[in-house]
Design a protein around this motif. Structure first.
Motif, PDB file in Angstrom:
ATOM      1  N   TYR A   1       0.848  -1.205   0.000  1.00 49.76           N
ATOM      2  CA  TYR A   1       0.000   0.000   0.000  1.00 49.76           C
ATOM      3  C   TYR A   1       0.880   1.251   0.000  1.00 49.76           C
ATOM      4  O   TYR A   1       0.660   2.187  -0.772  1.00 49.76           O
ATOM      5  CB  TYR A   1      -0.913   0.006   1.231  1.00 49.76           C
TER       6      TYR A   1
ATOM      7  N   PHE B   1      -8.432  -1.775   4.199  1.00 48.02           N
ATOM      8  CA  PHE B   1      -8.354  -0.576   3.365  1.00 48.02           C
ATOM      9  C   PHE B   1      -9.655   0.184   3.514  1.00 48.02           C
ATOM     10  O   PHE B   1     -10.709  -0.421   3.706  1.00 48.02           O
ATOM     11  CB  PHE B   1      -8.077  -0.942   1.910  1.00 48.02           C
TER      12      PHE B   1
ATOM     13  N   ALA C   1      -5.772   3.458   4.574  1.00 51.74           N
ATOM     14  CA  ALA C   1      -5.569   2.126   5.149  1.00 51.74           C
ATOM     15  C   ALA C   1      -5.651   2.244   6.663  1.00 51.74           C
ATOM     16  O   ALA C   1      -5.292   3.286   7.221  1.00 51.74           O
ATOM     17  CB  ALA C   1      -4.216   1.577   4.732  1.00 51.74           C
TER      18      ALA C   1
END
Lengths: 209, 312
Positions: free
Chosen positions: A56, A172, A185
């Protein structure tokens, strides 16, 4: 494994109820249509959690994130971090404040006003998640207001501690303000005991075990 | 200890309000009196959402409900809540639960951040002014560059820009083992054009020649006005004769033609000479001299051809 899937599904449901309330509170405050959804929650060990989080950080946030985090203790112990890609935050804050700033939109310089805005949003979102979890499993959680920070070169080590905390709840968060989407996130870094307490309560409540 | 607390709260530079679970005001400190313009005696016993109407909203009620049931602090920012106390002050609001004799009371702290907003607004104004000035400066730099490097009449490069590129292209040709072409172009009988049709029309003809040369050459070629009716063209990266021929053919088509300018039908003809690095010289000076020599040969040939045609 089957247990894990059903527990993750239950947590996903619980957290979506929480962020649904957070979305409605934020819509009332900023007077705009807001959508908040958590597609799924994953329970990972620290090593896997770090791998997912680094993906991420590299792909969505390109290493720079604005973090809103709280530590909680009492019966449950751990740390929650709400992460947003830092380069999108000026636009995000402008949308929340009904403002438009053309200059320096992608910069990583933030004022105290920006930090306070994110502190309020972080407070609402984290309250909704931890509050819903605490309510559902009937375990009280105590925490303070979130700390806000901008990390230019963040990696998973900042959020996942292998020594003291063993498990990670990773999810998320899709934040939608009138059609503008920002992918956040949430990382909940918990002691094994704390997560065990939660999962046992969930098993008892939902599976009758 | 209990008797000290009101004294402390009275000294604090934050607006402090205590309310019961059903929102009734039980304490209102002096700083809050200054922030709101409302005396403690006027508000005690009243509902906080009636005294501060900005709080009469669902988000506040749900925050109170959450605070009473879970006890975790709540924060409202001055940026998202502009008129919490009054329109002149920007305040952040922190809410905490305080348990007194087994009952929940709520502590509301209003932190005045008006100065912060003013400072940031001033800074933004400065940044915006600086950015505006910076843009103006960039525009002026462009104008100065244009004046310094481009011919005012025709818009093509002047000698200063030609010199800059000539050195660069010559080094490139030397390093890469390629040829550098230098074309010398002269507008034939330009004095006659000026004398016949006037200087204004003459200037326009000169601009047309500059455009013709620019359109006939490649993107990286440099067309330069060298003198009154003379142009130089730098042709870098010539690897084969074919590279040059393609350009020469495009110029040849326009080299001798009638043009209509200001309603006059004008006969335009160009004399052209070209030299190449390294065959005709190894410095720009050598190349200009050689191209000039070839240009005069070309002019002479054209005159001879013209005379022959007339005598035939």
């Amino acid at each position: 494994m089957a247990d894990n899937i059903s527990r993750e599904d239950i947590l996903t449901e619980l957290f979506n109820v929480g962020v649904g309330q957070a979305a409605s509170t934020l819509s009332d405050i900023i007077d705009k249509r807001i959508g908040l959804t958590i597609p799924n929650v994953r329970i990972l060990d620290a090593a896997k959690g770090k791998i997912e989080l680094n993906k991420y950080l590299q792909n969505v946030a390109e290493g720079a994130v604005m973090v809103s985090s709280i530590s909680f203790n009492s019966q449950l112990e751990g740390k929650v971090s709400l992460l947003f890609p830092a380069d999108k935050m000026h636009h995000f804050i402008d949308l929340c404040l009904h403002e438009t700033r053309d200059e320096f939109e992608d910069s990583l310089e933030f004022t105290d006003i920006d930090f306070d805005t994110i502190k309020e949003i972080g407070n609402i979102v984290i309250n909704s998640i931890i509050g819903e979890l605490s309510n559902a499993v009937n375990i009280p959680v105590e925490y303070t207001l979130p700390d806000i920070d901008v990390l230019n070169d963040a990696n998973a080590e900042h959020f996942v501690d292998c020594e003291d905390y063993r498990l990670v709840l990773m999810m998320f968060l899709a934040f939608d303000i009138e059609g503008t989407e920002i992918g956040g996130a949430i990382v909940i870094n918990m002691t094994l005991n704390s997560l065990d307490d939660i999962l046992n309560k969930i098993d008892k409540l939902y599976n009758g075990r | 200890m209990d008797s000290i607390i009101p004294g402390i709260l009275n000294c604090i530079n934050e607006g402090i309000i205590m309310i019961t679970e059903d929102l009734e005001i039980t304490y209102w400190n002096p700083f809050m009196e200054r922030l709101s313009g409302k005396k403690s005696s006027e508000v005690l016993g009243k509902k906080v959402n009636q005294v501060l109407p900005a709080l009469e909203r669902p988000f506040f009620y749900s925050a109170v409900e959450r605070l009473i049931s879970r006890g975790n602090p709540i924060f409202f920012s001055a940026a998202m809540h502009r008129k919490l106390v009054n329109p002149d002050h920007r305040v952040n609001l922190k809410m905490n639960r305080v348990l007194l004799e087994g009952r929940s009371n709520l502590l509301l702290e209003f932190i005045d951040v008006t100065n912060q907003f003013q400072r940031i607004s001033q800074l933004r104004d400065y940044v915006s002014q600086l950015s505006h000035l910076n843009n103006q400066l960039k525009q002026k730099e462009k104008v100065i560059e244009k004046l310094a490097y481009y011919d005012k009449l025709t818009g093509v490069a002047n000698r200063a820009l030609f010199d800059k590129f000539a050195d660069k292209y010559l080094s490139m040709a030397r390093d890469h083992g390629t040829m550098l072409g230098l074309m010398f172009v002269d507008v034939n009988e330009f004095k006659l054009i000026n004398d016949t049709y006037g200087h204004n029309t003459g200037d326009k003809v000169m601009t047309r020649v500059a455009s013709l040369l620019t359109e006939s050459t490649r993107k990286n070629d440099i067309v330069c006005r060298y003198g009154g009716d003379e142009f130089l063209v730098l042709l870098p990266d010539i690897r084969t004769v074919r590279d040059y021929q393609a350009i020469a053919e495009r110029i040849e088509v326009n080299k001798k033609r009638h043009i209509v300018q200001d309603g006059y039908d004008i006969w335009l003809s160009l004399s052209i000479g070209i030299s190449f690095y390294p065959d005709d010289g190894i410095t720009i000076g050598d190349l200009i001299e050689k191209a000039d020599e070839y240009m005069y040969l070309n002019k002479h040939q054209m005159r001879t051809q013209q005379k022959n045609m007339l005598s035939d």
